[in-house]
Design an enzyme around this catalytic site. Sequence first.
Site, short mmCIF file in Angstrom:
data_model
loop_
_atom_site.label_atom_id
_atom_site.label_comp_id
_atom_site.label_asym_id
_atom_site.label_seq_id
_atom_site.Cartn_x
_atom_site.Cartn_y
_atom_site.Cartn_z
N GLU A 80 0.86 -1.18 0.00
CA GLU A 80 0.00 0.00 0.00
C GLU A 80 0.89 1.23 0.00
O GLU A 80 1.79 1.35 0.83
CB GLU A 80 -0.89 0.00 1.24
CG GLU A 80 -1.75 -1.24 1.38
CD GLU A 80 -2.21 -1.50 2.80
OE1 GLU A 80 -1.54 -1.01 3.74
OE2 GLU A 80 -3.22 -2.19 2.99
N TYR A 91 3.89 4.63 14.15
CA TYR A 91 2.92 4.56 13.06
C TYR A 91 1.89 5.68 13.16
O TYR A 91 1.54 6.31 12.17
CB TYR A 91 2.22 3.20 13.06
CG TYR A 91 2.72 2.26 12.00
CD1 TYR A 91 2.03 2.07 10.82
CD2 TYR A 91 3.91 1.55 12.17
CE1 TYR A 91 2.48 1.21 9.84
CE2 TYR A 91 4.38 0.68 11.21
CZ TYR A 91 3.66 0.51 10.04
OH TYR A 91 4.12 -0.34 9.06
#
Length: 625
Positions: free
Chosen positions: A82, A201
Amino acid sequence: MYYSNGNYEAFARPKKPEGVEHKSAYIIGTGLAALSAACYLVRDAQMPGKNIHIFEKDAVPGGACDGAEIPGLGYVMRGGREMDNHFEVMWDLFRSIPSIETEGVSVLDEYYWLNKEDPNYSLCRATKDLGKDAETNGKFGLSDKASMEIMKLFFTPDEDLYDKPITDFFDDEVLNSNFWMYWRTMFAFENWHSALEMKLYIKRYIHHIGGLPDFSALRFTRYNQYESMILPMVKYLEGHGVQFHYNTKVENVEFAIGGGDGPKREHTGVGQDTILKIQATSGVFKRNPYSSPTKKLAVRIDLDHEGEKSSIDLTERDYVFITNGGCVENSTMGSQHAPAPWNPDIKPGGGWDMWRRIAKQDPSFGHPDTFCSDPQATKWMSATVTTLDKEIPPYIQRICKRDPFTGHVVTGGIVTVTDSNWLMSWTLNRQQQFRDQPKDQLCVWVYGLFPDKPGNYIKKPMTECTGEEICAEWLYHMGVPADKIEALAKNHANTVPVMMPYITAFFMPRAAGDRPDVVPDGAVNFAFLGQFAETPRDTIFTTEYSMRTGMEAVYTLLDVDRGVPEVWGSVYDVRNLLNATVKLRDGAPVTDMKLNFVEKAVLGKILKKLDGTDIATLLKEYHVI
C-alpha cells in the site's frame, strides 16, 4: 548525508563524487532496499554499472515484493503493498525509472495517472454474518477513555516504550473498537507487538487518520508488486550494466575492527533548511547506544553459489550494502491439495543467520534475536485464490459493489471478516493482477492473523489447511450457500497457501540499538539496508522505509551532495494534528467530551481567552470546537 525538503533540493542533480569510477559496490539481496541502493549508486553517485554486483540467494529478484505464476502451483502473491502520496524517497527514485509498459514515461508517471483516473476507496471495509456489511459506517467507535489512551501513547517518550507491548498502554476500550480492527488488519499488528512501533505509526500517518476506515488514503499499482515495481528497477539496472548474481548466498561479511577511529560524518548540509539543521545537531535523532567511533572495515564476503564456496576480499574502495534479516525468510508454500509446511529453522545463507554472524563482531551491528527468536509470535499465513470461471465472482461483486473485471479498483483495500476465527481479511486489487493472467480469472489475496485457531467452517487451524480448505472458509464467510462451498472451492478455484514465520518480526517489542544504524559510527565501507536497519522517524513494513535506507546508505558512503528528503512532516503540522483529533472522535468536537465541573470551567475560560483570535478560527475550521 543530510535531510531536506522542498523543490530546490528535490529537482537538483548532484555532482559526480570524486573518484567514484574507481570504486566498487557489492549489494546483498534484491529487495526494494537493495535495488534502491543500486539505482542511487547509478543515478546520483554515478558509479559505473559494471562496478556494481548484486547477490541474490534465490533464482529471481524482489525479496518480499513477489508475484509469480509457479508451475504446478498457480499464481502466488505472498503479500501486497500500500503506497502513500508522501513516500518522498520512493517517488524521488521512481520519477527516474522508465516504465516497462509505456515508452517515454516513468514509473511515477504511470502510477500518478492511474491513481488520478481510478482513485482508491472501499465500499465495504468489513463483513460479518456470512458476507453482510458489518456497518462500521466509517466510524472508529472510540470512547473518551480510549481516545485518551491513544493520546497518552502518542506523547509518551520513546525511551518509555522500549521492550513494551501494546497491551501495556491499550485496554479493551481500544482493543474492542473499530479503530483497532481497522488498524491491526491494515498493518498486521498483534496485541503483543511493540508499543513503540504503534506510536511511530500513529505519528507517521497522522495525516491519513481520516482515510483509515475507507482506504481513501492509499494508492496501489496496476499489477502485482513484482511486475509493477521490481521489474522496472531491474531493467533499469541491467540497462546500465549492473551485474546480478542469482542463486548466490552470502553466508557472512567479515570485519576488521580497530586501528583508531573511523570516518566522522556530518549530518548537515550547506544551505540546509534551518529547522532540519537544528534537528540534525540537537541530538533528537538518536544514534545507536552501542555505537563507538572505532574504525570498522568490511574486509571479506563469504559466498555460496549452488554449493560452491568462495570469498571476495574487500578494500576501503569496495562498498558493501547488507540486507540484514528478512520478513519472508523461511516462507513455505502449500498447494490446492497440501498445507504450507512449518519451517522456521534458521540456516546458513539466509538473512537471519548472516545477521547473527555479523552481529557477533560488534555491539553496534544490532541484536537479530530480538526479532527472530519467537516465530510463533511473528507468523501469519496468506493465500492466493485464483477463480477459474464465472462461478465465484458474483459473490465477490455482491460484497465489494464493483464489477471485478473492469480493470479498475475492486475492493479498494482489504475486507475484514470481523467474526472470523482466523481474523481473515481478503482483497482484490485491479485485475488482472498479472500481465499474463487470463481475462476470465481473478486473483484474490487472503490472509489470517490468527492462523492457529480452528476456522468457523473448516474446523481446524489455518496452518493445517490445504488451499482448497482455505478457499472453502473464505467462501463461507462471503455467504456462499453451504451446499455449494465444497464444489466451488474444489473445481472453480485454485488456492495456494503460504506460511511466513517471520512476517511481522519487525513489530516485536524492541529497544534502541536492536537495529543497527544504516551506516554505523566508525563504518568505512559498509551500510545496512531494509526493514531491520535504523533510520529516524520512518516506519517499517513499508516500501518507503526500505527505499529510504537504500538512499541514505548510498548518500552517506559515497558523500552524494544532495539532500535526502525528510520523512513527511505531518506530525509537525497543527492542521493535521487538529484534524486527526476530531476524526478519531468520529467528528465530535473536543468540547463534547464528558468533563467534570472543574474541567468544563477551565475549558470555558481558555476558549473565552481565545475568542476573536486566529487560534479560535483555526479550531473552528477543523471542528475542534
